[in-house]
Design a protein around this motif. Structure first.
Motif, mmCIF file in Angstrom:
data_model
loop_
_atom_site.group_PDB
_atom_site.id
_atom_site.type_symbol
_atom_site.label_atom_id
_atom_site.label_comp_id
_atom_site.label_asym_id
_atom_site.label_seq_id
_atom_site.Cartn_x
_atom_site.Cartn_y
_atom_site.Cartn_z
ATOM 1 N N LYS A 81 0.844 -1.190 0.000
ATOM 2 C CA LYS A 81 0.000 0.000 0.000
ATOM 3 C C LYS A 81 0.885 1.249 0.000
ATOM 4 N N ILE A 82 0.338 2.318 -0.553
ATOM 5 C CA ILE A 82 1.027 3.607 -0.515
ATOM 6 C C ILE A 82 0.015 4.692 -0.183
ATOM 7 N N LEU A 83 0.416 5.597 0.689
ATOM 8 C CA LEU A 83 -0.437 6.678 1.173
ATOM 9 C C LEU A 83 0.002 7.978 0.532
ATOM 10 N N THR A 84 -0.943 8.724 -0.044
ATOM 11 C CA THR A 84 -0.639 9.992 -0.706
ATOM 12 C C THR A 84 -1.475 11.100 -0.080
ATOM 13 N N SER A 85 -0.887 12.285 0.002
ATOM 14 C CA SER A 85 -1.605 13.480 0.458
ATOM 15 C C SER A 85 -1.379 14.587 -0.553
ATOM 16 N N SER A 86 -2.363 15.472 -0.689
ATOM 17 C CA SER A 86 -2.309 16.477 -1.734
ATOM 18 C C SER A 86 -2.936 17.777 -1.248
ATOM 19 N N THR A 87 -2.715 18.824 -2.037
ATOM 20 C CA THR A 87 -3.338 20.119 -1.747
ATOM 21 C C THR A 87 -4.799 20.170 -2.164
ATOM 22 N N ASP A 88 -5.335 19.081 -2.722
ATOM 23 C CA ASP A 88 -6.769 19.037 -3.029
ATOM 24 C C ASP A 88 -7.600 18.584 -1.828
ATOM 25 N N HIS A 89 -7.003 18.650 -0.619
ATOM 26 C CA HIS A 89 -7.668 18.376 0.663
ATOM 27 C C HIS A 89 -7.966 16.891 0.866
ATOM 28 N N THR A 90 -7.333 16.012 0.129
ATOM 29 C CA THR A 90 -7.639 14.589 0.256
ATOM 30 C C THR A 90 -6.393 13.790 0.612
ATOM 31 N N VAL A 91 -6.659 12.649 1.263
ATOM 32 C CA VAL A 91 -5.644 11.637 1.552
ATOM 33 C C VAL A 91 -6.166 10.319 1.002
ATOM 34 N N LYS A 92 -5.327 9.617 0.223
ATOM 35 C CA LYS A 92 -5.776 8.394 -0.428
ATOM 36 C C LYS A 92 -4.789 7.263 -0.171
ATOM 37 N N ILE A 93 -5.346 6.042 -0.136
ATOM 38 C CA ILE A 93 -4.547 4.830 0.005
ATOM 39 C C ILE A 93 -4.738 4.005 -1.259
#
Length: 444
Positions: A81-93
């Motif tokens: 798994k990889i966790l990403t965070s962005s300036t679009d206010h979301t966190v996704k796995i």
């Protein structure tokens, strides 16, 4: 056999020369190695997530993860798994192999950093901009805010320790608070600089091996502490750093800092130019300086988990720094000789004989006795490779690590050229007949 040598260091364990670049299809914004350094994840400013096979330096997968720049990346312990965070206010796995998005969490502001728990991939530590950091559990789908020392100060940085037993937080006043997980009891706290001239904490980084962590502060000083000393000092303590690192000449401010894979060196990236500096953690002396392309700022830097390789981002391109490969052919075999010119080889009399008649009798008897002994060879037991075993690995730990991403080659099927020509001719004839019929209708 070669993998076992990763555990040993026969020379300086830090990079020395540039080793090429990795140019992605988009401008890179952040990078992160997996646990063993076989895969490199690149987060781009257009929201794409690109995976590179670091052994072959080939791109293996592209995922359109976000619609805004990716701020941070975090691999799970087993690499699936990889966790990403962005300036679009979301966190996704995301699932690395399939590329499917498994979880999406939305926050009220841009997320500066998101991190997997070092042992439990179902627990996330998320640091949104202008809000308190939260601990997210994917099972219960609930969010626990981390307590703040100052309710009006939301400019904090957070990080799990190496085992995930505590969460370290630092605020804009130089206050470091350590909370236990998951009950969030305050177990220790202190101020950088002894509280006299505390500067804002910009980042908290932990060594992959050992019991140390560093604080990158706004006063341009990198302080290295031992976790044991900090926890022993308790609340409102005053622990002394084991090392203070700074640029006494240029007074450089640091954009990003990281430890080496063995935790013995500290690498710091300049905030003004593409410049990397490496210090010895114990002595605090400068050992290496790298200068990249002029006129571009450095964005991110990471150290390979096992090898003396550093990857940095500047101008949207990933630069690789590694050791100089020196070939010494005379060291491969004890009886190997370097020849300046061709020499005629003189064969010995008993060199290719089935049985050496010149050997003594007792030497032959000794060889026959060794051949007669039955030796049991174990071909089923898989011993752990020294280079892949960390000091925090426990017996019975999960072994289904994702080392590489499988890909299917592009296979072009065999096409019969004669069949294709007949099909094209037939299609052309039909089109010509249709045009004739349509022209007759128009004349009528």
């Amino acid at each position: 056999m070669n993998l076992e040598l990763l555990k040993e260091s026969f020379c300086e364990n830090y990079p020395e020369v540039p080793d090429g670049v990795i140019d992605s299809v988009s401008l890179a914004g952040t990078i992160q190695f997996n646990k063993f350094g076989t895969l490199l994840a690149v987060g781009c400013i257009d929201g794409r997530l690109i995976f590179w096979d670091f052994m072959t330096r080939c791109m293996v997968k592209i995922i359109v993860a976000h619609v805004h720049p990716i701020q941070s990346l975090s691999w799970s312990r087993n690499g699936h798994k990889i966790l990403t965070s962005s300036t679009d206010h979301t966190v996704k796995i995301y699932d690395v192999v399939s590329g499917d998005c498994e979880y999406v969490y939305r926050f009220p502001s841009a997320v500066l950093r998101a991190q997997f728990h070092p042992r439990n991939p179902k627990i996330l530590l998320v640091n949104p901009f202008g809000h308190a950091a939260v601990l997210v559990n994917t099972d219960g789908n609930h969010k626990i805010p981390i307590p703040l020392e100052d309710e009006r100060d939301f400019n904090i940085v957070t990080s799990f320790d190496r085992r995930g037993d505590h969460v370290y937080t630092g605020n804009s006043k130089g206050k470091i608070s350590i909370y236990s997980v998951p009950d969030f009891f305050l177990v220790a706290s202190f101020k950088t600089g002894g509280g006299l001239c505390s500067a804002a904490v910009k980042s908290v980084e932990f060594a992959p091996r050992g019991d140390c962590f560093l604080l990158n502060s706004a006063d341009r000083i990198i302080r290295v502490y031992k976790c044991e000393d900090v926890l022993r000092a308790g609340i409102e303590g005053n622990p002394e750093p084991i090392s203070k690192i700074q640029d006494l000449v240029g007074k450089t401010a640091w954009k990003k800092c990281c430890f080496s894979g063995d935790g013995e060196y500290v690498c710091a990236a300049s905030a003004k130019q593409h410049q990397l500096k490496i210090w010895d953690k114990g002595m605090g002396n400068l050992v290496k300086i790298f200068h990249g392309n002029k006129g571009v700022q450095l964005i991110d830097v990471v150290w390979h988990p096992l090898r003396p390789i550093v990857a940095s981002i500047s101008g949207g391109v990933v630069s690789i720094w590694a050791q100089r490969a020196v070939e010494n052919w005379s060291a491969f075999q004890p009886n190997f000789k370097e020849l300046d010119e061709n020499v005629e080889y003189e064969e010995k009399e008993s060199e290719f004989d089935v049985e050496d008649e010149d050997k003594e009798k007792f030497e032959r008897k000794k060889e026959d006795a060794v051949d007669d002994d039955e030796l049991e060879v174990d071909v089923t037991t898989c011993e752990p490779i020294g280079g892949y075993v960390c000091s925090d690995d426990e017996e019975g730990d999960e072994k289904d690590y994702l080392m590489f991403i499988p890909i299917a080659p592009d296979v072009i099927p065999d096409v019969d050229e004669n069949l294709v020509a007949k099909q094209e001719a037939a299609a052309g004839t039909k089109g010509h007949q249709r045009r004739k019929k349509s022209s007759k209708c128009v004349h009528k």
